[in-house]
Each structure stands twice: as structure tokens, then as C-alpha cells.
Motif scaffolding. Structure first.
Motif, PDB file in Angstrom:
ATOM      1  N   HIS A   4      29.106  44.310  56.579  1.00 34.08           N
ATOM      2  CA  HIS A   4      29.292  45.325  57.613  1.00 34.08           C
ATOM      3  C   HIS A   4      28.050  46.194  57.655  1.00 34.08           C
ATOM      4  N   TRP A  58      38.268  53.889  72.003  1.00 39.83           N
ATOM      5  CA  TRP A  58      37.445  52.686  71.903  1.00 39.83           C
ATOM      6  C   TRP A  58      36.155  52.969  71.132  1.00 39.83           C
ATOM      7  N   ILE A  60      35.679  55.288  68.864  1.00 44.22           N
ATOM      8  CA  ILE A  60      36.038  55.484  67.460  1.00 44.22           C
ATOM      9  C   ILE A  60      36.314  54.140  66.788  1.00 44.22           C
ATOM     10  N   LEU A  61      37.099  53.295  67.460  1.00 43.50           N
ATOM     11  CA  LEU A  61      37.385  51.982  66.893  1.00 43.50           C
ATOM     12  C   LEU A  61      36.112  51.160  66.717  1.00 43.50           C
ATOM     13  N   ARG A  62      35.265  51.189  67.704  1.00 36.80           N
ATOM     14  CA  ARG A  62      34.070  50.338  67.694  1.00 36.80           C
ATOM     15  C   ARG A  62      33.003  50.820  66.713  1.00 36.80           C
ATOM     16  N   TYR A  64      33.084  53.955  64.510  1.00 43.30           N
ATOM     17  CA  TYR A  64      33.431  54.602  63.249  1.00 43.30           C
ATOM     18  C   TYR A  64      34.333  53.751  62.364  1.00 43.30           C
ATOM     19  N   LEU A  65      35.174  52.923  62.956  1.00 41.89           N
ATOM     20  CA  LEU A  65      36.064  52.084  62.155  1.00 41.89           C
ATOM     21  C   LEU A  65      35.582  50.645  62.046  1.00 41.89           C
ATOM     22  N   GLY A  66      34.423  50.342  62.616  1.00 41.56           N
ATOM     23  CA  GLY A  66      33.795  49.053  62.408  1.00 41.56           C
ATOM     24  C   GLY A  66      34.336  47.901  63.230  1.00 41.56           C
ATOM     25  N   LEU A  67      34.967  48.167  64.362  1.00 43.95           N
ATOM     26  CA  LEU A  67      35.517  47.086  65.174  1.00 43.95           C
ATOM     27  C   LEU A  67      34.423  46.208  65.771  1.00 43.95           C
ATOM     28  N   TRP A  74      40.565  40.460  67.074  1.00 41.76           N
ATOM     29  CA  TRP A  74      40.909  41.849  66.801  1.00 41.76           C
ATOM     30  C   TRP A  74      40.442  42.765  67.918  1.00 41.76           C
ATOM     31  N   THR A  75      39.261  42.508  68.419  1.00 41.90           N
ATOM     32  CA  THR A  75      38.734  43.308  69.527  1.00 41.90           C
ATOM     33  C   THR A  75      39.653  43.203  70.739  1.00 41.90           C
ATOM     34  N   PHE A  78      43.028  45.136  70.118  1.00 42.67           N
ATOM     35  CA  PHE A  78      42.918  46.585  70.279  1.00 42.67           C
ATOM     36  C   PHE A  78      42.709  46.973  71.739  1.00 42.67           C
TER      37      PHE A  78
END
Length: 101
Positions: A4, A58, A60-62, A64-67, A74-75, A78
Motif C-alpha cells: 500500500h 468517496w 475519504i474511502l479512496r 484516507y482508507l486506501g480504496l 471492492w471499489t 463501495f
């Protein structure tokens, strides 16, 4: 094992600035009294807030949370989940406006 990549400070700051600006935009939209019909003046602020909230989620997910490093399934999951939430809230708001007429 999947590696990551951490986001850069510049990317994190840019995402934070966009999310903060979007929050201010949404707040402004809810405080303004819009001319026009009752439906539009009650529905548009909710639509703006939901659009801003889903964009912020989106981001934040992409970032900060590593999406962005996640597999495609998974993408898609979400993105579908966010779409269902936005559609549900907008449908509920439209129903409330129609019932209160």
C-alpha cells in the motif's frame, strides 16, 4: 502480499481542502432561500448536501482508507453502496415533500 502506497502530504491537503470547501458549499445551499416552487426549494438543498456528502465519502474511502489500492470489486461495491444511500435519501425527501403538500 499487496503493498500500500501512502498518500503524499500534498494529496492529503488537497483532498482535505476540497472536502472542507464542499462542506461550506453544502451549508450555504441549506441556508439560502431559493426562488421557485416549493418542491424545488425544499429538494435542491438536500440534493446538494447528498452530492457533497457522497463526494466526501468517496474521497475519504479512496485516499484516507486506501480504496484506491483495493481490487476493482471492492471499489464497485463501495460505489454501489454510496449510490443506494444517495438514491434512498433523495427518494425519501421527495416523498416527504409530496406528502406534505
Amino acid at each position: 502480499m499487496m503493498e500500500h502506497k501512502a498518500i503524499s502530504a500534498r494529496t492529503a491537503t488537497t483532498v482535505w481542502a476540497v472536502a472542507s470547501g464542499a462542506t461550506i458549499l453544502a451549508l450555504t445551499a441549506t441556508l439560502e432561500h431559493l426562488p421557485g416552487g416549493a418542491f424545488l426549494s425544499r429538494f435542491l438543498p438536500v440534493a446538494v448536501v447528498m452530492a457533497v456528502a457522497s463526494c466526501k465519502a468517496w474521497l475519504i474511502l479512496r485516499f484516507y482508507l486506501g480504496l484506491r489500492n483495493a481490487q476493482g470489486s471492492w471499489t464497485g461495491l463501495f460505489a454501489a453502496f454510496l449510490s443506494v444511500i444517495v438514491a434512498g435519501v433523495l427518494a425519501a425527501q421527495a416523498a416527504i415533500i409530496m406528502i406534505s403538500r
